[in-house]
Design a protein around this motif. Sequence first.
Motif, PDB file in Angstrom:
ATOM      1  N   THR A  93       7.728  13.104  13.429  1.00  0.00           N
ATOM      2  CA  THR A  93       8.494  13.892  12.460  1.00  0.00           C
ATOM      3  C   THR A  93       8.855  15.253  13.035  1.00  0.00           C
ATOM      4  OG1 THR A  93       7.419  12.778  10.611  1.00  0.00           O
ATOM      5  CG2 THR A  93       8.491  14.876  10.149  1.00  0.00           C
ATOM      6  N   VAL A  94       7.902  15.904  13.692  1.00  0.00           N
ATOM      7  CA  VAL A  94       8.157  17.212  14.298  1.00  0.00           C
ATOM      8  C   VAL A  94       9.264  17.106  15.345  1.00  0.00           C
ATOM      9  CG1 VAL A  94       7.176  18.990  15.804  1.00  0.00           C
ATOM     10  CG2 VAL A  94       5.897  18.190  13.818  1.00  0.00           C
TER      11      VAL A  94
ATOM     12  N   ARG B  26      14.919  11.976  18.831  1.00  0.00           N
ATOM     13  CA  ARG B  26      14.632  10.773  18.056  1.00  0.00           C
ATOM     14  C   ARG B  26      13.943   9.675  18.861  1.00  0.00           C
ATOM     15  NH1 ARG B  26      17.691  10.608  13.290  1.00  0.00           N
ATOM     16  NH2 ARG B  26      19.104  12.384  13.063  1.00  0.00           N
ATOM     17  N   LYS B  27      14.334   9.469  20.092  1.00  0.00           N
ATOM     18  CA  LYS B  27      13.836   8.315  20.848  1.00  0.00           C
ATOM     19  C   LYS B  27      12.549   8.674  21.589  1.00  0.00           C
ATOM     20  CE  LYS B  27      18.228   5.916  21.288  1.00  0.00           C
ATOM     21  NZ  LYS B  27      19.189   5.245  22.187  1.00  0.00           N
ATOM     22  N   ILE B  28      11.466   8.723  20.829  1.00  0.00           N
ATOM     23  CA  ILE B  28      10.183   9.093  21.411  1.00  0.00           C
ATOM     24  C   ILE B  28       9.078   8.100  21.022  1.00  0.00           C
ATOM     25  CG2 ILE B  28      10.592  11.557  21.799  1.00  0.00           C
ATOM     26  CD1 ILE B  28       8.957  10.251  18.610  1.00  0.00           C
ATOM     27  N   TRP B  29       9.349   7.174  20.111  1.00  0.00           N
ATOM     28  CA  TRP B  29       8.379   6.137  19.733  1.00  0.00           C
ATOM     29  C   TRP B  29       8.712   4.869  20.498  1.00  0.00           C
ATOM     30  CZ3 TRP B  29       8.960   1.422  16.945  1.00  0.00           C
ATOM     31  CH2 TRP B  29       7.745   0.813  16.579  1.00  0.00           C
ATOM     32  N   MET B  30       7.758   4.358  21.267  1.00  0.00           N
ATOM     33  CA  MET B  30       7.999   3.206  22.127  1.00  0.00           C
ATOM     34  C   MET B  30       7.956   1.918  21.322  1.00  0.00           C
ATOM     35  SD  MET B  30       5.768   4.440  25.426  1.00  0.00           S
ATOM     36  CE  MET B  30       5.641   6.218  25.723  1.00  0.00           C
ATOM     37  N   ARG B  31       9.077   1.233  21.282  1.00  0.00           N
ATOM     38  CA  ARG B  31       9.173  -0.013  20.527  1.00  0.00           C
ATOM     39  C   ARG B  31       8.467  -1.138  21.274  1.00  0.00           C
ATOM     40  NH1 ARG B  31      14.308   1.935  20.535  1.00  0.00           N
ATOM     41  NH2 ARG B  31      15.039   0.306  21.973  1.00  0.00           N
ATOM     42  N   GLY B  32       7.544  -1.785  20.615  1.00  0.00           N
ATOM     43  CA  GLY B  32       6.855  -2.913  21.225  1.00  0.00           C
ATOM     44  C   GLY B  32       5.372  -2.696  21.456  1.00  0.00           C
TER      45      GLY B  32
ATOM     46  N   VAL C 210      12.276   4.174  25.436  1.00  0.00           N
ATOM     47  CA  VAL C 210      12.044   5.614  25.587  1.00  0.00           C
ATOM     48  C   VAL C 210      12.070   5.982  27.066  1.00  0.00           C
ATOM     49  CG1 VAL C 210      10.380   7.485  25.233  1.00  0.00           C
ATOM     50  CG2 VAL C 210      10.686   5.729  23.475  1.00  0.00           C
ATOM     51  N   ALA C 211      12.768   7.061  27.395  1.00  0.00           N
ATOM     52  CA  ALA C 211      12.766   7.574  28.760  1.00  0.00           C
ATOM     53  C   ALA C 211      11.471   8.343  28.982  1.00  0.00           C
ATOM     54  CB  ALA C 211      13.967   8.486  28.987  1.00  0.00           C
ATOM     55  N   VAL C 212      10.692   7.903  29.963  1.00  0.00           N
ATOM     56  CA  VAL C 212       9.396   8.511  30.243  1.00  0.00           C
ATOM     57  C   VAL C 212       9.413   9.078  31.654  1.00  0.00           C
ATOM     58  CG1 VAL C 212       6.905   8.163  30.339  1.00  0.00           C
ATOM     59  CG2 VAL C 212       8.298   6.787  28.768  1.00  0.00           C
ATOM     60  N   PHE C 213       9.139  10.374  31.763  1.00  0.00           N
ATOM     61  CA  PHE C 213       9.060  11.022  33.056  1.00  0.00           C
ATOM     62  C   PHE C 213       7.588  11.325  33.365  1.00  0.00           C
ATOM     63  CE2 PHE C 213      13.412  11.475  32.024  1.00  0.00           C
ATOM     64  CZ  PHE C 213      14.118  11.756  33.195  1.00  0.00           C
ATOM     65  N   PRO C 214       7.217  11.263  34.648  1.00  0.00           N
ATOM     66  CA  PRO C 214       5.856  11.659  34.985  1.00  0.00           C
ATOM     67  C   PRO C 214       5.537  13.045  34.426  1.00  0.00           C
ATOM     68  CG  PRO C 214       6.924  10.682  36.894  1.00  0.00           C
ATOM     69  CD  PRO C 214       7.990  10.837  35.837  1.00  0.00           C
ATOM     70  N   ASN C 215       4.348  13.174  33.856  1.00  0.00           N
ATOM     71  CA  ASN C 215       3.830  14.417  33.276  1.00  0.00           C
ATOM     72  C   ASN C 215       4.339  14.714  31.875  1.00  0.00           C
ATOM     73  OD1 ASN C 215       2.033  15.239  35.356  1.00  0.00           O
ATOM     74  ND2 ASN C 215       3.793  15.860  36.580  1.00  0.00           N
ATOM     75  N   ASP C 216       5.231  13.865  31.313  1.00  0.00           N
ATOM     76  CA  ASP C 216       5.388  13.930  29.865  1.00  0.00           C
ATOM     77  C   ASP C 216       4.023  13.597  29.254  1.00  0.00           C
ATOM     78  OD1 ASP C 216       8.092  14.533  29.864  1.00  0.00           O
ATOM     79  OD2 ASP C 216       8.721  12.436  29.774  1.00  0.00           O
ATOM     80  N   VAL C 217       3.831  13.938  28.012  1.00  0.00           N
ATOM     81  CA  VAL C 217       2.545  13.681  27.362  1.00  0.00           C
ATOM     82  C   VAL C 217       2.713  12.550  26.358  1.00  0.00           C
ATOM     83  CG1 VAL C 217       0.765  14.634  25.836  1.00  0.00           C
ATOM     84  CG2 VAL C 217       1.653  15.990  27.739  1.00  0.00           C
ATOM     85  N   VAL C 218       1.755  11.635  26.374  1.00  0.00           N
ATOM     86  CA  VAL C 218       1.781  10.474  25.487  1.00  0.00           C
ATOM     87  C   VAL C 218       0.589  10.531  24.547  1.00  0.00           C
ATOM     88  CG1 VAL C 218       1.724   7.957  25.379  1.00  0.00           C
ATOM     89  CG2 VAL C 218       2.944   9.092  27.252  1.00  0.00           C
TER      90      VAL C 218
ATOM     91  N   LEU D 180       5.976   9.805  22.739  1.00  0.00           N
ATOM     92  CA  LEU D 180       6.114  10.676  23.905  1.00  0.00           C
ATOM     93  C   LEU D 180       6.494  12.084  23.492  1.00  0.00           C
ATOM     94  CD1 LEU D 180       7.529  10.070  27.321  1.00  0.00           C
ATOM     95  CD2 LEU D 180       8.746  11.759  25.932  1.00  0.00           C
ATOM     96  N   ILE D 181       5.836  13.071  24.106  1.00  0.00           N
ATOM     97  CA  ILE D 181       6.204  14.474  23.938  1.00  0.00           C
ATOM     98  C   ILE D 181       6.773  14.956  25.262  1.00  0.00           C
ATOM     99  CG2 ILE D 181       5.442  16.792  23.338  1.00  0.00           C
ATOM    100  CD1 ILE D 181       2.991  15.506  21.987  1.00  0.00           C
ATOM    101  N   PRO D 182       8.042  15.367  25.308  1.00  0.00           N
ATOM    102  CA  PRO D 182       8.590  15.892  26.556  1.00  0.00           C
ATOM    103  C   PRO D 182       7.759  17.067  27.063  1.00  0.00           C
ATOM    104  CG  PRO D 182      10.347  15.468  24.983  1.00  0.00           C
ATOM    105  CD  PRO D 182       9.059  15.314  24.240  1.00  0.00           C
ATOM    106  N   ALA D 183       7.491  17.077  28.362  1.00  0.00           N
ATOM    107  CA  ALA D 183       6.599  18.087  28.927  1.00  0.00           C
ATOM    108  C   ALA D 183       7.054  19.511  28.607  1.00  0.00           C
ATOM    109  CB  ALA D 183       6.489  17.888  30.441  1.00  0.00           C
TER     110      ALA D 183
END
Length: 239
Positions: A26-27, A34-40, A168-176, A185-188
């Motif tokens: 929500t935050v 929007r695209k931060i919840w991994m489907r599946g 979801v696009a995931v980059f190394p060091n993003d926080v999950v 996913l929280i963008p770093a």
Amino acid sequence: MTTETLPLHPDIASALAGITTATLSTVLLEKGIRKIWMRGPAPLTGNQQRQVGRAFTLRFVPAREDLATPASWASPISTRAAIEAMPAGCITVVDAMGVTDAGIFGDILCARMHKRGVAALITDGVVRDVVGVIDTGLPVWCRGTAAPASVAALTFVGWQDPVACGGVAVFPNDVVVADTDGAVLIPAALLEEVVELAARKERFEEWVLQEVKSGATLPGLYPPNVETKARYEAEIAGQ
């Protein structure tokens, strides 16, 4: 495969351990992301605790017969080599392209990850040797199980590069953060701001829940009107 995994500050990790993925989503939505919840990916067992960590990424591509062979498991670019590069506390995020008819990891690989202190495995694919995987104690979020090995449908190509997992696009060091609602996913670059906002929202929603349990009606309470905000802030200030 050269991205260094950054440590996650203990205060940040502790704060996120008390914040649900629902609140975090929500935050982030309020910030336009929007695209931060991994489907599946879903918890492999029903009693998995919330896990928090920096993303350590792995990527598969479709199987190609000259590359996707059991012999590839001994290659310098292999899931085995990737596991030996995983730092303690990371969350391994695996892009398996949503393939569900070949397990990316089994019990032995998961046991090694657990031994190295990996916090969790999250994938849009599936695992194999499921009883053994559960016995390793490694928390797993995935799409299910399958008996065939990864090379039956996938070719492993590397680690610590940007990947896609569950849309979801995931980059190394993003926080999950992963809990019973899935993985978010929280963008770093937004980490500290999101944690502060989410902790504030979590405290407010806990207060709202108690109000509802006491019989309060929702209009003017959730979302709060001016009077509700003032009452909440006065009660918090008095604690």
